[in-house]
Design an enzyme around this catalytic site. Structure first.
Site, PDB file in Angstrom:
ATOM      1  N   GLU A 104     -33.873 -39.505  90.819  1.00 54.59           N
ATOM      2  CA  GLU A 104     -33.076 -38.475  90.144  1.00 54.59           C
ATOM      3  C   GLU A 104     -33.853 -37.191  90.361  1.00 54.59           C
ATOM      4  OE1 GLU A 104     -32.107 -35.735  88.080  1.00 54.59           O
ATOM      5  OE2 GLU A 104     -32.888 -36.765  86.306  1.00 54.59           O
ATOM      6  N   CYS A 148     -33.228 -30.764  84.462  1.00 52.30           N
ATOM      7  CA  CYS A 148     -32.573 -31.031  85.750  1.00 52.30           C
ATOM      8  C   CYS A 148     -31.117 -30.618  85.649  1.00 52.30           C
ATOM      9  CB  CYS A 148     -32.585 -32.498  86.118  1.00 52.30           C
ATOM     10  SG  CYS A 148     -34.021 -33.392  85.682  1.00 52.30           S
TER      11      CYS A 148
HETATM   12  C1  UN1 Z   1     -33.274 -33.523  82.373  1.00 54.36           C
HETATM   13  O1  UN1 Z   1     -32.443 -32.660  82.563  1.00 54.36           O
HETATM   14  O2  UN1 Z   1     -34.323 -33.523  83.022  1.00 54.36           O
HETATM   15  O3  UN1 Z   1     -28.784 -34.423  79.277  1.00 54.36           O
HETATM   16  C2  UN1 Z   1     -33.057 -34.584  81.358  1.00 54.36           C
HETATM   17  C3  UN1 Z   1     -29.721 -33.812  78.769  1.00 54.36           C
HETATM   18  C4  UN1 Z   1     -30.868 -34.616  78.210  1.00 54.36           C
HETATM   19  C5  UN1 Z   1     -31.730 -35.135  79.303  1.00 54.36           C
HETATM   20  C6  UN1 Z   1     -32.098 -34.105  80.311  1.00 54.36           C
HETATM   21  N1  UN1 Z   1     -30.359 -35.700  77.435  1.00 54.36           N
HETATM   22  O4  UN1 Z   1     -29.738 -32.607  78.691  1.00 54.36           O
END
Ligand code: UN1
Length: 504
Positions: free
Chosen positions: A256, A290
């Site tokens: 990921e 991310c």
């Molecule tokens: C990430 O973006 O690295 O969906 C993880 C979200 C969180 C997880 C993010 N539950 O924003």
């Protein structure tokens, strides 16, 4: 918790085969909001340390796989209780080590707790099923079997939740784990390891090896006894891991790797929802998710009004030490994060972006010892293809507003990156969100919400270069188990499928 706390912070160690192991070389983990504070010290592990952890996990696999799913889930449930007990302490630790404001530090730990509760519940769910056969006397089954030693390499931006997306489904299914937390957040990893040990996982089932990707991580990825690698982090490292592991044909990799996500605001959008969604999507975690939205793709009919409202709110974003209640945006993780933000901002200007909010690198007063920056917002009234700034992930509060004519151009612009992780669309028209849903490339889609905020019982992952199609959280059980076919004959003679003759 029973960590050793010294003036130089918490002393983390590797945990291999049920033993805390010291190491000759160490590195410091500093608070990104105030680098005078050493949050802790952790081992700079060698390839030999990594190999020892894999060997311990390999030995433990022989007995751990013999336990029932229910028994393994009970230990995960113990772990969930301990997380509840230490929730506040861990939330503060997340804020001190990775910088995000306390509310976000707590959300990280709560998300981790939800993963533990979810996986504990999975222990009593079916882990296979029976299917019918052409031959009445045959029973056929599809079952899940553990793969063996799983390496979990995890990032600093969710230092508690993301490790659990990977580790807990792995051990529930009967695998054993070597966990390599980010070198930016080793102490959060250490706290998790303390709780794993206290919860009663037998020696070798979960091991932790601290250190750099180049040394410890690389050795783990290349070790021949590793069955699978679960990685969340940058595209460059994910690509390297996939290519390196591919040399061993049996090795499975789930990656990921971030995104250049967007929030699409259509002409009929409720602008209050749009502005809130965009501020949360762009600036929560200082843009270091991310799934953060680095692009706001806005219908030209409403773009001027939207932009004015968005800027009004973005100007109110308060930057500071996340332990303070009024702070919305904490620091970036380190100086490299600041350099990346500056580079993206400079490229946006060079490539013709109109700068609307020229966020500054904050270095005075309370900001002097942290990695603080303000939001940087720019606009392209017309979409410009082949730009760096509109296609590459900035992992910081760097956000473009892009004007488009209607839904179809919005989706064309959205799809014009190598990534495909998270997409949000703001509209009141169900026909429009349905069309966007079906034509944009992403793994996580939202309507009238920000591009952030997924829950653990949903698959978390992306398409194109955002990942290799093996999502984390809910989805990871498929990555850590072999789905096997198993057929039993209850008749006294052999009758074959497909009408195959048995005459000899
Ligand atoms: C990430 O973006 O690295 O969906 C993880 C979200 C969180 C997880 C993010 N539950 O924003």
């Amino acid at each position: 918790m029973n960590s050793v706390q010294t003036i130089s912070g918490i002393q983390a160690r590797n945990y291999i085969d049920g033993q805390w192991v010291a190491s000759a070389r160490q590195f410091e983990s500093l608070n990104p909001a105030d680098t005078r504070e050493v949050v802790g010290v952790a081992p700079l592990s060698t390839a030999a340390d990594a190999a020892q952890a894999v060997e311990a996990a390999k030995r433990a696999f022989e007995t751990w796989r013999e336990q029932s799913w229910v028994r393994r889930a009970e230990i995960i449930d113990n772990f969930a209780q301990l997380m509840k007990r230490d929730l506040e302490e861990m939330s503060r630790l997340v804020t001190r080590e990775c910088g995000k404001p306390l509310n976000e530090g707590r959300a990280d730990v709560v998300e981790a707790l939800h993963m533990a509760q979810y996986v504990a519940g999975m222990g009593r769910q079916p882990n296979g099923f029976a299917v019918s056969s052409e031959i009445p006397a045959k029973d056929a089954f599809i079952l899940r079997k553990p793969k063996g030693v799983i390496v979990c390499i995890t990032p600093w931006n969710f230092p508690v939740a993301i490790p659990l997306w990977a580790i807990l489904p792995s051990v529930l299914a009967g695998n054993t784990v070597v966990f390599k937390p980010s070198e930016e957040t080793p102490i959060c990893g250490h706290k998790l390891m303390e709780l794993f040990a206290e919860a009663g996982f037998p020696p070798g089932v979960i091991n932790i090896v601290h250190g750099t990707g180049e040394e410890a991580g690389d050795a783990l990825v290349k070790h021949p006894d590793v069955a699978a690698i679960l990685f969340t982090g940058s595209r460059a490292v994910g690509k390297y891991i996939q290519q390196t592991a591919a040399v061993d044909l049996y090795k499975f990799v789930a990656t990921e790797m971030g995104g250049k996500n967007a929030t699409i605001v259509l002409a009929d959008a409720d602008l209050d929802i749009a502005v809130n969604a965009c501020v949360l999507g762009a600036f929560k975690t200082s843009g270091q998710r991310c799934v953060s939205s680095g692009r706001l793709i806005v219908d030209r009919k409403i773009e001027p009004k939207f932009t004015q409202m968005f800027l009004d709110k973005a100007r109110r974003v308060r930057v500071g030490n996340g332990l303070r209640d009024d702070v919305f945006m904490g620091p970036l993780i380190n100086q490299d994060g600041i350099a990346k933000w500056k580079h993206h901002n400079a490229r946006a200007t060079e490539e013709g972006g109109e700068v609307l909010l020229d966020g500054k690198h904050l270095t005075d007063g309370d900001y002097a010892y942290g990695h603080f920056v303000e939001p940087f917002v720019y606009r392209f009234k017309q979409y410009k293809q082949s730009t760096f700034c509109l296609r590459e992930e900035a992992f910081s509060p760097h956000v473009a507003i892009i004007g488009v004519d209607g839904m179809e151009e919005a989706v064309r612009v959205y799809n014009d990156t190598e990534y495909g992780l998270s997409m949000a669309v703001i509209t009141e028209d169900y026909r429009k969100w349905r069309w966007v849903r079906d034509h944009a490339d992403y793994g996580l889609g939202y309507v009238n919400l920000p591009s952030i905020g997924a829950e653990v019982h949903l698959p978390f992952g992306g398409v194109k270069s955002s990942g290799n199609g093996h999502p984390g959280a809910e989805g990871i059980i498929d990555s850590v188990t072999h789905r096997i076919a198993f057929t039993v004959n209850h008749a006294r003679e052999i009758v074959m499928a497909q009408g195959l003759s048995t005459k000899v």
